[in-house]
Design a protein around this motif. Structure first.
Motif: not given
Lengths: 117, 112
Positions: A34, A57, A67, A77, A90, A92
């Motif tokens: 992400w 992360k 997520a 998410l 956002y 992916c």
């Protein structure tokens, strides 16, 4: 190869509301990423999964963001208590787990554009 | 650590050449180049893994100077289809991380 699919394409929400986005990666890809992108900036890393395990992360990521990738396929998410600063695209992306130097090209979806009013 | 790209923007006429640079303050394991057209998702161009390595993609090639922690993207005989924003992404050496960090991008406009 049907590509990475993201849903919804656009989301408008009021400040303080929770939102959830979905990403369906390319089926044979076991890595899923992400990213967040704002106007005039490059994609900013948020988090990364290999299969169902969330391996990395971003340290800059607020705890309002979470997520999941429950079965190692699609991912969600969620942003809780949205703020105006969360407004962004956002993105992916998915990739294979092998490749040059252990890293394969990222295949990006078209993103979910979030607007927080 | 976000890599630094230069220039921020460049305008070319069809057939002209351009160079886009990407530099890092940290030792790099690899450099990745993507192109994003307006309103679209970023699209992969190439990965450079070894120092000094050059890879090519049509008339687009790149080099990676591991010692200087720099990469350059070369666009030769530019075409209208080359317009877009070019991003370099970097993986740090020794970090054991797959966190690809992108620069702010270089906007390339090719005009007739």
């Amino acid at each position: 190869d049907t590509g990475v699919s993201q849903d919804p394409r656009h989301k408008i929400t009021k400040r303080g509301q929770n939102v959830t986005f979905r990403c369906d990666p390319i089926s044979e890809h076991n890595r899923l990423y992400w990213y967040r992108q704002t106007l005039g900036q490059g994609p900013e890393f948020l988090t990364y999964f290999q299969n169902e395990a969330q391996l990395e992360k971003s340290r800059l990521l607020s705890d309002r963001f979470s997520a999941e990738r429950p079965k190692g396929s699609f991912s969600t998410l969620e942003i809780q208590r949205t703020e105006q600063g969360d407004s962004a695209m956002y993105l992916c992306a998915s990739s294979r787990a092998t490749g040059l130097g252990g890293f394969s090209p990222l295949h990006f979806g078209n993103g979910t554009r979030l607007t927080v009013t | 650590q976000q890599p630094v790209q230069s220039p921020q923007a460049v305008i070319l006429r069809e057939g002209e050449d351009a160079v886009i640079n990407c530099s890092s303050s940290k030792a790099l394991y690899s450099v990745h180049w993507y192109r994003q057209k307006h309103g679209e998702a970023p699209v992969f161009l190439m990965i450079l893994l070894k120092g000094g390595e050059q890879k090519g993609h049509e008339k687009i090639s790149a080099s990676f100077n591991e010692k200087k922690q720099q990469s350059s993207l070369y666009l030769t005989a530019s075409q209208l289809s080359y317009s877009g924003t070019y991003f370099c992404g970097t993986l740090l050496a020794g970090a054991g991380s797959y966190q690809l960090t992108f620069g702010k991008g270089t906007k390339l406009s090719v005009i007739p």
